[in-house]
Design an enzyme around this catalytic site. Sequence first.
Site, PDB file in Angstrom:
ATOM      1  N   THR A   1      -5.573  -7.168  10.629  1.00  9.88           N
ATOM      2  CA  THR A   1      -5.831  -5.929   9.880  1.00  9.88           C
ATOM      3  C   THR A   1      -5.309  -4.704  10.631  1.00  9.88           C
ATOM      4  OG1 THR A   1      -7.836  -6.969   9.051  1.00  9.88           O
ATOM      5  CG2 THR A   1      -7.666  -4.595   8.745  1.00  9.88           C
TER       6      THR A   1
ATOM      7  N   ASN B   1      -1.993   0.139   6.834  1.00 13.38           N
ATOM      8  CA  ASN B   1      -1.514  -1.144   7.366  1.00 13.38           C
ATOM      9  C   ASN B   1      -0.595  -1.874   6.387  1.00 13.38           C
ATOM     10  OD1 ASN B   1      -3.507  -1.925   5.592  1.00 13.38           O
ATOM     11  ND2 ASN B   1      -4.637  -3.191   7.029  1.00 13.38           N
TER      12      ASN B   1
ATOM     13  N   TYR C   1     -12.522  -2.295  -3.947  1.00 15.47           N
ATOM     14  CA  TYR C   1     -13.002  -2.501  -2.578  1.00 15.47           C
ATOM     15  C   TYR C   1     -14.534  -2.498  -2.490  1.00 15.47           C
ATOM     16  CZ  TYR C   1      -8.487  -2.093  -0.043  1.00 15.47           C
ATOM     17  OH  TYR C   1      -7.239  -2.301   0.504  1.00 15.47           O
TER      18      TYR C   1
ATOM     19  N   ARG D   1      -2.110 -14.419   4.480  1.00 14.87           N
ATOM     20  CA  ARG D   1      -2.867 -13.754   5.552  1.00 14.87           C
ATOM     21  C   ARG D   1      -2.149 -13.899   6.893  1.00 14.87           C
ATOM     22  NH1 ARG D   1      -7.341 -11.610   4.337  1.00 14.87           N
ATOM     23  NH2 ARG D   1      -8.341 -11.766   6.363  1.00 14.87           N
TER      24      ARG D   1
ATOM     25  N   HIS E   1      -2.174  -5.421   1.596  1.00 12.83           N
ATOM     26  CA  HIS E   1      -3.481  -6.052   1.437  1.00 12.83           C
ATOM     27  C   HIS E   1      -3.239  -7.457   0.914  1.00 12.83           C
ATOM     28  CE1 HIS E   1      -7.589  -6.891   0.087  1.00 12.83           C
ATOM     29  NE2 HIS E   1      -7.018  -7.393  -0.998  1.00 12.83           N
TER      30      HIS E   1
ATOM     31  N   GLU F   1      -9.470 -10.754  -7.633  1.00 11.50           N
ATOM     32  CA  GLU F   1      -8.525  -9.641  -7.436  1.00 11.50           C
ATOM     33  C   GLU F   1      -7.341  -9.724  -8.404  1.00 11.50           C
ATOM     34  OE1 GLU F   1      -7.575  -9.445  -3.236  1.00 11.50           O
ATOM     35  OE2 GLU F   1      -9.595  -8.744  -2.741  1.00 11.50           O
TER      36      GLU F   1
ATOM     37  N   LYS G   1       0.823  -1.221   0.000  1.00 10.57           N
ATOM     38  CA  LYS G   1       0.000   0.000   0.000  1.00 10.57           C
ATOM     39  C   LYS G   1       0.858   1.273   0.000  1.00 10.57           C
ATOM     40  CE  LYS G   1      -4.025  -2.046   2.291  1.00 10.57           C
ATOM     41  NZ  LYS G   1      -5.048  -1.830   3.342  1.00 10.57           N
TER      42      LYS G   1
HETATM   43  P1  CMP Z   1      -7.411  -4.529   3.659  1.00  5.77           P
HETATM   44  O1  CMP Z   1      -6.968  -5.898   3.972  1.00  5.77           O
HETATM   45  O2  CMP Z   1      -6.785  -3.837   2.515  1.00  5.77           O
HETATM   46  O3  CMP Z   1      -9.006  -4.546   3.423  1.00  5.77           O
HETATM   47  C1  CMP Z   1      -9.824  -3.425   3.641  1.00  5.77           C
HETATM   48  C2  CMP Z   1      -9.119  -2.347   4.407  1.00  5.77           C
HETATM   49  O4  CMP Z   1      -9.971  -1.426   5.062  1.00  5.77           O
HETATM   50  C3  CMP Z   1      -8.297  -2.941   5.512  1.00  5.77           C
HETATM   51  O5  CMP Z   1      -7.196  -3.618   4.971  1.00  5.77           O
HETATM   52  C4  CMP Z   1      -7.975  -1.703   6.344  1.00  5.77           C
HETATM   53  O6  CMP Z   1      -6.797  -1.045   5.917  1.00  5.77           O
HETATM   54  C5  CMP Z   1      -9.175  -0.781   6.063  1.00  5.77           C
HETATM   55  N1  CMP Z   1      -9.981  -0.513   7.242  1.00  5.77           N
HETATM   56  C6  CMP Z   1     -10.199   0.688   7.789  1.00  5.77           C
HETATM   57  N2  CMP Z   1     -11.003   0.604   8.857  1.00  5.77           N
HETATM   58  C7  CMP Z   1     -11.313  -0.699   8.991  1.00  5.77           C
HETATM   59  C8  CMP Z   1     -12.114  -1.433   9.934  1.00  5.77           C
HETATM   60  N3  CMP Z   1     -12.749  -0.832  10.933  1.00  5.77           N
HETATM   61  N4  CMP Z   1     -12.196  -2.775   9.767  1.00  5.77           N
HETATM   62  C9  CMP Z   1     -11.573  -3.400   8.742  1.00  5.77           C
HETATM   63  N5  CMP Z   1     -10.806  -2.747   7.832  1.00  5.77           N
HETATM   64  C10 CMP Z   1     -10.661  -1.415   7.955  1.00  5.77           C
END
Ligand code: CMP
Length: 138
Positions: free
Chosen positions: A96, A117, A54, A90, A120, A131, A14
């Site tokens: 996350t 974070n 998304y 994962r 992904h 994806e 990211k």
């Molecule tokens: P990702 O695995 O890319 O999938 C969706 C993204 O939404 C997740 O990582 C986070 O970076 C973001 N995100 C922000 N807020 C939340 C939340 N409350 N719960 C889950 N994902 C979140």
Amino acid sequence: MIMSNTEQTLSIIKPDAVERNLDKEIKEIFKNKGFSIVNEKKIKIEKSEAERFYKVHETKPFYNDLCAYLSSGPIVVMILEKENAVLGNRELMGATNPNDAEEGTIRKKYGISIDKNSVHGSDSVENAKIEIDFFFKD
Ligand code: CMP
């Protein structure tokens, strides 16, 4: 009989990680854990593309910020391949929210916040196919 279960999964490094020049280091982590990077590209996407990517999160309160963020700077998208790649990726990414991620995971090491974070990864074999097609089908 030995059954092999080679899978492919989509990984995204990211904007927060690319901005800090961590992409090479993160790719090394994947390779050292036995993932092959079968395809990769560094791109910058439009917000509308992030919204399509998304779409499963479109009803979530964080959807708009999430899409704005993923399109805010360059990202590295990769197809990772390994036995049980989806679950393995994962586990390697960690929770996350980096605050909840275990020691030794990518998000624990590099993640800044739940939004920033660093990586992904596809959450299922089915979504991995969708994806991968999203970024690599021409
Ligand atoms: P990702 O695995 O890319 O999938 C969706 C993204 O939404 C997740 O990582 C986070 O970076 C973001 N995100 C922000 N807020 C939340 C939340 N409350 N719960 C889950 N994902 C979140």
